[in-house]
Design a protein around this motif. Sequence first.
Motif, PDB file in Angstrom:
ATOM      1  N   SER A   7      43.823  31.759  57.538  1.00 44.10           N
ATOM      2  CA  SER A   7      44.895  32.727  57.702  1.00 44.10           C
ATOM      3  C   SER A   7      45.834  32.737  56.506  1.00 44.10           C
ATOM      4  N   ILE A   8      46.129  33.931  56.044  1.00 46.78           N
ATOM      5  CA  ILE A   8      47.074  34.071  54.946  1.00 46.78           C
ATOM      6  C   ILE A   8      48.492  33.732  55.411  1.00 46.78           C
ATOM      7  N   SER A   9      48.686  33.669  56.710  1.00 47.78           N
ATOM      8  CA  SER A   9      50.002  33.354  57.278  1.00 47.78           C
ATOM      9  C   SER A   9      50.236  31.856  57.425  1.00 47.78           C
ATOM     10  N   SER A  10      49.332  31.060  56.898  1.00 45.48           N
ATOM     11  CA  SER A  10      49.524  29.608  56.913  1.00 45.48           C
ATOM     12  C   SER A  10      50.846  29.245  56.265  1.00 45.48           C
ATOM     13  N   THR A  11      51.628  28.428  56.947  1.00 48.21           N
ATOM     14  CA  THR A  11      52.909  28.021  56.378  1.00 48.21           C
ATOM     15  C   THR A  11      52.748  26.972  55.293  1.00 48.21           C
ATOM     16  N   ALA A  12      51.543  26.436  55.169  1.00 48.03           N
ATOM     17  CA  ALA A  12      51.318  25.337  54.218  1.00 48.03           C
ATOM     18  C   ALA A  12      50.859  25.820  52.850  1.00 48.03           C
ATOM     19  N   HIS A  13      50.593  27.103  52.732  1.00 42.57           N
ATOM     20  CA  HIS A  13      49.983  27.569  51.502  1.00 42.57           C
ATOM     21  C   HIS A  13      50.681  28.778  50.901  1.00 42.57           C
ATOM     22  N   TYR A  14      50.486  28.917  49.606  1.00 44.19           N
ATOM     23  CA  TYR A  14      50.895  30.093  48.863  1.00 44.19           C
ATOM     24  C   TYR A  14      49.639  30.763  48.320  1.00 44.19           C
ATOM     25  N   TRP A  15      49.823  31.950  47.763  1.00 38.73           N
ATOM     26  CA  TRP A  15      48.676  32.717  47.284  1.00 38.73           C
ATOM     27  C   TRP A  15      49.008  33.265  45.897  1.00 38.73           C
ATOM     28  N   GLY A  16      48.090  33.058  44.962  1.00 34.89           N
ATOM     29  CA  GLY A  16      48.416  33.382  43.579  1.00 34.89           C
ATOM     30  C   GLY A  16      47.375  34.207  42.848  1.00 34.89           C
ATOM     31  N   TRP A  17      47.806  34.720  41.729  1.00 29.74           N
ATOM     32  CA  TRP A  17      46.932  35.449  40.809  1.00 29.74           C
ATOM     33  C   TRP A  17      46.955  34.775  39.443  1.00 29.74           C
ATOM     34  N   VAL A  18      45.784  34.636  38.878  1.00 26.32           N
ATOM     35  CA  VAL A  18      45.605  34.045  37.546  1.00 26.32           C
ATOM     36  C   VAL A  18      44.657  34.957  36.778  1.00 26.32           C
ATOM     37  N   ARG A  19      44.903  35.147  35.496  1.00 21.80           N
ATOM     38  CA  ARG A  19      43.992  35.975  34.722  1.00 21.80           C
ATOM     39  C   ARG A  19      43.495  35.232  33.493  1.00 21.80           C
ATOM     40  N   GLN A  20      42.394  35.733  32.942  1.00 24.46           N
ATOM     41  CA  GLN A  20      41.773  35.103  31.792  1.00 24.46           C
ATOM     42  C   GLN A  20      41.200  36.183  30.883  1.00 24.46           C
ATOM     43  N   PRO A  21      41.867  36.472  29.786  1.00 28.32           N
ATOM     44  CA  PRO A  21      41.309  37.430  28.812  1.00 28.32           C
ATOM     45  C   PRO A  21      39.983  36.901  28.276  1.00 28.32           C
ATOM     46  N   PRO A  22      39.102  37.781  27.861  1.00 28.90           N
ATOM     47  CA  PRO A  22      37.791  37.349  27.364  1.00 28.90           C
ATOM     48  C   PRO A  22      37.909  36.293  26.264  1.00 28.90           C
ATOM     49  N   GLY A  23      37.240  35.173  26.466  1.00 27.60           N
ATOM     50  CA  GLY A  23      37.226  34.111  25.474  1.00 27.60           C
ATOM     51  C   GLY A  23      38.501  33.303  25.360  1.00 27.60           C
ATOM     52  N   LYS A  24      39.443  33.533  26.275  1.00 23.26           N
ATOM     53  CA  LYS A  24      40.735  32.821  26.188  1.00 23.26           C
ATOM     54  C   LYS A  24      40.982  31.983  27.437  1.00 23.26           C
ATOM     55  N   GLY A  25      42.163  31.400  27.504  1.00 26.11           N
ATOM     56  CA  GLY A  25      42.498  30.487  28.576  1.00 26.11           C
ATOM     57  C   GLY A  25      43.088  31.177  29.796  1.00 26.11           C
ATOM     58  N   LEU A  26      43.469  30.358  30.762  1.00 30.25           N
ATOM     59  CA  LEU A  26      44.018  30.852  32.027  1.00 30.25           C
ATOM     60  C   LEU A  26      45.511  31.135  31.893  1.00 30.25           C
ATOM     61  N   GLU A  27      45.936  32.201  32.532  1.00 31.06           N
ATOM     62  CA  GLU A  27      47.356  32.560  32.542  1.00 31.06           C
ATOM     63  C   GLU A  27      47.777  32.868  33.976  1.00 31.06           C
ATOM     64  N   TRP A  28      48.795  32.163  34.445  1.00 30.43           N
ATOM     65  CA  TRP A  28      49.350  32.433  35.771  1.00 30.43           C
ATOM     66  C   TRP A  28      50.118  33.742  35.740  1.00 30.43           C
ATOM     67  N   ILE A  29      49.849  34.584  36.749  1.00 27.85           N
ATOM     68  CA  ILE A  29      50.540  35.868  36.852  1.00 27.85           C
ATOM     69  C   ILE A  29      51.685  35.787  37.856  1.00 27.85           C
ATOM     70  N   GLY A  30      51.395  35.258  39.025  1.00 25.95           N
ATOM     71  CA  GLY A  30      52.434  35.199  40.039  1.00 25.95           C
ATOM     72  C   GLY A  30      51.912  34.605  41.331  1.00 25.95           C
ATOM     73  N   THR A  31      52.830  34.339  42.247  1.00 24.80           N
ATOM     74  CA  THR A  31      52.542  33.680  43.515  1.00 24.80           C
ATOM     75  C   THR A  31      53.336  34.349  44.610  1.00 24.80           C
ATOM     76  N   ILE A  32      52.719  34.439  45.804  1.00 21.76           N
ATOM     77  CA  ILE A  32      53.411  35.016  46.944  1.00 21.76           C
ATOM     78  C   ILE A  32      53.189  34.150  48.167  1.00 21.76           C
ATOM     79  N   TYR A  33      54.208  34.084  49.018  1.00 17.60           N
ATOM     80  CA  TYR A  33      54.139  33.386  50.301  1.00 17.60           C
ATOM     81  C   TYR A  33      53.957  34.440  51.379  1.00 17.60           C
ATOM     82  N   TYR A  34      53.449  34.048  52.538  1.00 16.21           N
ATOM     83  CA  TYR A  34      53.139  35.025  53.580  1.00 16.21           C
ATOM     84  C   TYR A  34      54.363  35.827  54.008  1.00 16.21           C
ATOM     85  N   SER A  35      55.536  35.211  53.816  1.00 15.09           N
ATOM     86  CA  SER A  35      56.777  35.886  54.222  1.00 15.09           C
ATOM     87  C   SER A  35      57.211  36.955  53.219  1.00 15.09           C
ATOM     88  N   GLY A  36      56.544  36.955  52.045  1.00 18.88           N
ATOM     89  CA  GLY A  36      56.890  37.934  51.018  1.00 18.88           C
ATOM     90  C   GLY A  36      57.664  37.368  49.839  1.00 18.88           C
TER      91      GLY A  36
END
Lengths: 108, 119
Positions: free
Chosen positions: B28-57
């Motif tokens: 469940s995305i409504s788990s109080t124990a977890h957050y949900w995030g986005w990470v991107r990776q341009p071709p041939g490059k490293g990881l970049e954190w974009i953002g994080t959201i909690y179920y409450s918004g």
Amino acid sequence: SSELTQDPAVSVALGQTVRITCQGDSLKTYYASWYQQKPGQAPVLVVYPKNNRPSGIPDRFSDSSSGDTASLTITGAQAEDEADYYCNSRDSSGDHVVFGGGTKLTVL
Amino acid sequence: QLQLQESGPGLVKPSETLSLTCTVSGGSISSTAHYWGWVRQPPGKGLEWIGTIYYSGITYYNPSLTSRVTLSVDTSKNQFSLKLNSVTAADTAVYYCARENRRTIFDYWGQGTLATVSS
């Protein structure tokens, strides 16, 4: 630019031990986690704070930290460990996530 | 077993908005124990954190992207979404969604989706 600094490339002989480091001011306060990424695949969490490993990750992977530097150690590197490794943690403000630039591990 | 799956257009025109959705199954995305995030990776490059959201918004954004990024969550559909506006070629990347423990430990990842910015 990343607030966590990693060596771009490291090599290790098959069966030997290798340490991959991650340096940053925020690591004086926050722990790092480590991810393995093979070509064309999503990253996989291999070690998280205080030397914990997700289910299925071999115990040859371990972590440690000292001051502003976190380390991932692979004891007895295997051919399948050849991959890119990334550390991550929080930034100095504590509000944001940062990733290191990654280390390409070659197993010779 | 928790699974995450990204979906959205693979091609976006410059100056337009990139929209991606992550569908969570096996938990469940409504788990109080977890957050949900986005990470991107341009071709041939490293990881970049974009953002994080909690179920409450509650949201957290990468300072370098905060002016262009919006995350949202739909608990009824067990999904969370990313919108990145005014895209340029520099936004071409594989975009991953992931579950976060304690806000920094990304323990489950989607397979990633390549978004290309091109006219």
